[in-house]
Motif scaffolding. Structure first.
Motif, short mmCIF file in Angstrom:
data_model
loop_
_atom_site.label_atom_id
_atom_site.label_comp_id
_atom_site.label_asym_id
_atom_site.label_seq_id
_atom_site.Cartn_x
_atom_site.Cartn_y
_atom_site.Cartn_z
N LEU A 27 -0.43 -15.81 20.42
CA LEU A 27 -0.53 -17.14 21.00
C LEU A 27 0.34 -18.17 20.27
O LEU A 27 0.64 -19.22 20.82
CB LEU A 27 -1.99 -17.60 21.04
CG LEU A 27 -2.90 -16.79 21.97
CD1 LEU A 27 -4.32 -17.31 21.91
CD2 LEU A 27 -2.37 -16.79 23.40
N GLU A 31 1.32 -19.68 25.36
CA GLU A 31 0.04 -19.34 25.99
C GLU A 31 0.11 -18.01 26.72
O GLU A 31 1.19 -17.53 27.07
CB GLU A 31 -0.42 -20.47 26.92
CG GLU A 31 0.48 -20.74 28.09
CD GLU A 31 -0.01 -21.92 28.92
OE1 GLU A 31 -0.92 -22.65 28.51
OE2 GLU A 31 0.54 -22.09 30.02
N SER A 73 -4.22 -20.77 24.56
CA SER A 73 -3.24 -21.21 23.57
C SER A 73 -3.97 -21.59 22.30
O SER A 73 -5.21 -21.72 22.29
CB SER A 73 -2.43 -22.39 24.09
OG SER A 73 -3.29 -23.50 24.34
#
Length: 125
Positions: A27, A31, A73
């Motif tokens: 991440l 995302e 994210s």
């Protein structure tokens, strides 16, 4: 030990699993959906979902719903600073952490040491 250390203990415990750490590292590059993580990590969807939920519950990742999908994210960019500092420390200490009899790469996988630590924390209260 004071209760003031409890949040730090929880933070490091949340990052102590290889799968969760791999998710965080992924991440850091942008995302991803759980399906993306499943494909990249080669793990079962239920496993990845459980680890993402743990990271989300610890406020380390956030989800952005888009239609029927959720894009995850990192919640805080400071997390990458922490991981960079950890890499610097690991480089400075060499194999010392990997050789640790309790948590090193050859350490037993049972939680006996974790239980002993937890018992000592509870008896100190």
């Amino acid at each position: 030990m004071g209760a003031g250390l409890d949040p730090a203990v929880a933070l490091f415990h949340s990052l102590s699993d290889a799968t969760r750490l791999a998710i965080v590292q992924r991440l850091a590059h942008g995302e991803a959906r759980v399906a993306d993580l499943v494909a990249e990590l080669g793990m079962a969807q239920s496993t990845v979902s459980a680890h993402v939920a743990c990271l989300r519950d610890c406020a380390l990742v956030v989800g952005r719903p888009q239609g029927r999908q959720v894009f995850y994210s990192l919640a805080r960019p400071e997390l990458m600073d922490l991981l960079a500092s950890a890499e610097t420390l690991l480089a400075a200490t060499g194999n010392a952490v990997a050789l640790c009899p309790n948590y090193g790469t050859d350490a037993p996988t049972d939680t006996t040491a974790d239980s002993a630590i937890q018992d000592s924390k509870e008896s100190a209260r």
